[in-house]
Design an enzyme around this catalytic site. Sequence first.
Site, mmCIF file in Angstrom:
data_model
loop_
_atom_site.group_PDB
_atom_site.id
_atom_site.type_symbol
_atom_site.label_atom_id
_atom_site.label_comp_id
_atom_site.label_asym_id
_atom_site.label_seq_id
_atom_site.Cartn_x
_atom_site.Cartn_y
_atom_site.Cartn_z
ATOM 1 N N LYS A 29 1.016 -0.886 0.247
ATOM 2 C CA LYS A 29 -0.153 0.346 0.157
ATOM 3 C C LYS A 29 0.569 1.059 -0.128
ATOM 4 O O LYS A 29 2.135 1.060 0.790
ATOM 5 C CB LYS A 29 -0.913 -0.216 1.703
ATOM 6 C CG LYS A 29 -2.083 1.083 1.026
ATOM 7 C CD LYS A 29 -3.314 -0.203 0.717
ATOM 8 C CE LYS A 29 -4.385 0.820 1.103
ATOM 9 N NZ LYS A 29 -6.129 0.057 -0.584
ATOM 10 N N GLY A 52 -25.803 0.878 4.982
ATOM 11 C CA GLY A 52 -24.756 1.826 3.766
ATOM 12 C C GLY A 52 -25.490 1.327 2.811
ATOM 13 O O GLY A 52 -25.237 0.098 1.936
ATOM 14 N N GLY A 111 -24.665 2.298 -0.420
ATOM 15 C CA GLY A 111 -23.611 3.519 -1.535
ATOM 16 C C GLY A 111 -22.796 2.033 -2.501
ATOM 17 O O GLY A 111 -24.282 1.462 -2.874
ATOM 18 N N ASN A 112 -21.677 2.217 -3.323
ATOM 19 C CA ASN A 112 -21.361 1.806 -4.197
ATOM 20 C C ASN A 112 -21.977 -0.095 -3.730
ATOM 21 O O ASN A 112 -22.090 -0.574 -4.708
ATOM 22 C CB ASN A 112 -20.091 1.749 -4.608
ATOM 23 C CG ASN A 112 -19.897 3.621 -5.065
ATOM 24 O OD1 ASN A 112 -20.657 3.949 -5.470
ATOM 25 N ND2 ASN A 112 -18.640 3.653 -5.002
ATOM 26 N N VAL A 113 -20.980 -0.321 -2.883
ATOM 27 C CA VAL A 113 -21.400 -1.787 -2.393
ATOM 28 C C VAL A 113 -22.224 -2.419 -2.120
ATOM 29 O O VAL A 113 -23.284 -3.103 -2.065
ATOM 30 C CB VAL A 113 -20.274 -1.896 -1.345
ATOM 31 C CG1 VAL A 113 -20.157 -3.548 -1.022
ATOM 32 C CG2 VAL A 113 -18.539 -2.439 -2.381
ATOM 33 N N TYR A 172 -25.425 -1.460 -2.450
ATOM 34 C CA TYR A 172 -26.266 -0.946 -3.451
ATOM 35 C C TYR A 172 -26.359 -2.207 -4.593
ATOM 36 O O TYR A 172 -27.330 -3.134 -4.663
ATOM 37 C CB TYR A 172 -26.495 0.321 -4.395
ATOM 38 C CG TYR A 172 -26.229 0.010 -5.447
ATOM 39 C CD1 TYR A 172 -28.878 0.904 -6.058
ATOM 40 C CD2 TYR A 172 -26.514 -0.247 -7.323
ATOM 41 C CE1 TYR A 172 -29.876 0.707 -6.724
ATOM 42 C CE2 TYR A 172 -26.998 -0.288 -8.693
ATOM 43 C CZ TYR A 172 -28.262 -0.396 -8.138
ATOM 44 O OH TYR A 172 -29.787 0.259 -8.897
HETATM 45 P P1 NAD Z 1 -19.341 4.362 -0.067
HETATM 46 O O1 NAD Z 1 -18.608 5.769 0.055
HETATM 47 O O2 NAD Z 1 -19.798 4.465 -1.870
HETATM 48 O O3 NAD Z 1 -20.860 4.039 0.646
HETATM 49 C C1 NAD Z 1 -20.600 4.009 2.186
HETATM 50 C C2 NAD Z 1 -22.402 4.152 2.341
HETATM 51 O O4 NAD Z 1 -22.303 3.803 3.762
HETATM 52 C C3 NAD Z 1 -21.994 5.645 2.009
HETATM 53 O O5 NAD Z 1 -24.070 5.964 1.738
HETATM 54 C C4 NAD Z 1 -22.302 6.329 3.691
HETATM 55 O O6 NAD Z 1 -23.784 7.486 3.435
HETATM 56 C C5 NAD Z 1 -23.289 5.792 4.306
HETATM 57 N N1 NAD Z 1 -22.987 5.486 5.307
HETATM 58 C C6 NAD Z 1 -21.514 6.024 6.233
HETATM 59 N N2 NAD Z 1 -21.993 6.069 7.914
HETATM 60 C C7 NAD Z 1 -23.317 5.340 8.010
HETATM 61 C C8 NAD Z 1 -24.150 5.293 8.530
HETATM 62 N N3 NAD Z 1 -23.296 5.288 10.039
HETATM 63 N N4 NAD Z 1 -25.359 4.304 8.425
HETATM 64 C C9 NAD Z 1 -25.263 3.624 7.470
HETATM 65 N N5 NAD Z 1 -24.826 4.481 6.455
HETATM 66 C C10 NAD Z 1 -23.924 4.979 6.547
HETATM 67 O O7 NAD Z 1 -18.269 3.024 0.018
HETATM 68 P P2 NAD Z 1 -17.989 1.541 -0.592
HETATM 69 O O8 NAD Z 1 -17.502 1.938 -2.020
HETATM 70 O O9 NAD Z 1 -19.534 1.014 -0.934
HETATM 71 O O10 NAD Z 1 -17.910 0.948 0.369
HETATM 72 C C11 NAD Z 1 -18.308 0.407 1.210
HETATM 73 C C12 NAD Z 1 -17.549 -0.241 2.525
HETATM 74 O O11 NAD Z 1 -16.536 -0.912 1.533
HETATM 75 C C13 NAD Z 1 -16.158 0.427 3.128
HETATM 76 O O12 NAD Z 1 -16.266 0.487 4.378
HETATM 77 C C14 NAD Z 1 -15.149 0.160 2.176
HETATM 78 O O13 NAD Z 1 -13.555 0.091 2.385
HETATM 79 C C15 NAD Z 1 -15.600 -1.169 1.796
HETATM 80 N N6 NAD Z 1 -14.829 -1.522 0.476
HETATM 81 C C16 NAD Z 1 -15.671 -1.463 -1.273
HETATM 82 C C17 NAD Z 1 -14.888 -1.725 -1.887
HETATM 83 C C18 NAD Z 1 -15.768 -1.225 -3.253
HETATM 84 O O14 NAD Z 1 -15.161 -2.339 -3.737
HETATM 85 N N7 NAD Z 1 -15.975 -0.289 -3.253
HETATM 86 C C19 NAD Z 1 -14.256 -2.795 -1.472
HETATM 87 C C20 NAD Z 1 -13.742 -3.542 -0.354
HETATM 88 C C21 NAD Z 1 -14.325 -2.950 0.834
#
Ligand code: NAD
Length: 347
Positions: A80, A177, A179-181, A183
Site C-alpha cells: 500500500k 450503507g 453506497g457503491n457496494v 447498492y
Molecule cells: P460508499 O461511500 O459508496 O458507501 C458507503 C455508504 O455508507 C455511503 O452511502 C454513506 O452515506 C453510508 N454511511 C456512512 N455512515 C453510515 C452509517 N452510520 N449508517 C448508515 N450508512 C452510513 O463506499 P463503498 O465503496 O460502497 O464502500 C463501503 C465499504 O466497503 C467501505 O468500508 C469500503 O472500504 C469497503 N470496500 C469497498 C470496496 C469497493 O469495491 N468499493 C471493496 C472492498 C471494501
Amino acid sequence: MNLFEQLGWLGHEQLILCSDADIGYRGIIAIHSTALGPAVGGTRWWVYPSEETALVDAIRLSRGMSYKNALARLPLGGGKSVIMGSAGAVDRRAILRAHGRFIERLGGLYITAEDVGTTPDDMEIMAETTRFVAGRAGGSGDPSPHTGRGVFRAMQAAAAFRWGSDDLKGKTVALQGCGNVGYHLASQIAAVGGRLVVSDLDGAKVRRVVAEFGATEAPADRIHAVEADVFAPCALGGILHDTSIAALRAAIICGGANNQLLEPRHGQVLADKGILYVPDYVANAGGVTFGGSVEVLKVTAAEAAARVDQIYDTTLMVLERARTERVPPSEAADRLAEERIRSGTLD
Ligand code: NAD
C-alpha cells in the site's frame, strides 16, 4: 515509535519513505509481502494529522492487502502507498508523477491502483512515470459490482453453513450503507427473493434501494439491531463492538465494509454469542479479485468473474476450519492467510 519493531511484528519486508521537497511531495510505500507475487495495493491520498499516523496507516493497510490477496488465492503479495496531503494548494499532477517515479524504481515489486483520495484519472497521470499501475480509466472499471457480488457469494456460503441451504429467498438482510457496494449487494439479494431492510445517512441512496428493490427503511442508528437473518455492514469500519454486538439479532454477519471488528477480540465475542461472522476481507475481496485478475494476471473478464464467485468456496473453507479448530472465523482466516504467505504457496 519503534519502527523496526512495528515492521517485524507485522511481518513486513520493506518500508520506503519518498520525498521531493521542491513540490511538497511526501510519500510512503509499504511492502508487506512479495512471497506470493508482486505486492499489490492502492495509493491513498490523505491529510494525516502526523507522519506517524501516515506510517501506521501504510503499514496496517499493506498487511491487510497481503491477507486479502492470499485468502482470495491470488498469486499477489500485499502493499500500500500513501501520499501525505496538505491543507494548502499543491501541484497534484507533479506529486502524482513523483509518486509514480518512486514506484517505477522498485521495478515491479509493488503495483498500485486507486484508493481513498485517488481516482482512475490520477492513475493515468502516474502511468506517465511508472508501468506498475492498475485501475486506469479503461482498465477493469469500477470494482464495486464485483465486491457486491463477492459479498453475496460469501453470504450464500454462510447460509449453507448455518442453515444447510444457500437459498436466501425469504431471508431478511439488514443492510447498513446503500453506497457503491451496498447498492450492488442489495440488487443481488433482491434478485433471489431476499427481503431487505436498509439504512444510510444519505436519504437519496436509501430511496433508490427502496424504489428499485422494494426495501424497507430502518433508522441509521438501529439497523444493526433489526430483527433479521443476516446483518450486512457496508458502510464504516469498527461497527462490531461490545455495545453493538449486545444489540445484534441476526444469526449471520456478512458485509463489504473493511475492518468491521473494532478489536480482534470481538471475533470471539461474536462466536460466544452464537453469531456466525464472515471475516470482512474474505467477503469483500471481489473487487481486488476481479481487478487483479484482469489487469495484473491478464485473465479474461469471464475467468475473473468466475474467481469472484469462488469466494463462496473460500468462505466455506474458513468457516469449516473455524469449527474444526474451535476458533472464531476471523482467527481461522488469519491462520490460513499466514500459512499461505509463510509457505509462498496458495494450496
Ligand atoms: P460508499 O461511500 O459508496 O458507501 C458507503 C455508504 O455508507 C455511503 O452511502 C454513506 O452515506 C453510508 N454511511 C456512512 N455512515 C453510515 C452509517 N452510520 N449508517 C448508515 N450508512 C452510513 O463506499 P463503498 O465503496 O460502497 O464502500 C463501503 C465499504 O466497503 C467501505 O468500508 C469500503 O472500504 C469497503 N470496500 C469497498 C470496496 C469497493 O469495491 N468499493 C471493496 C472492498 C471494501
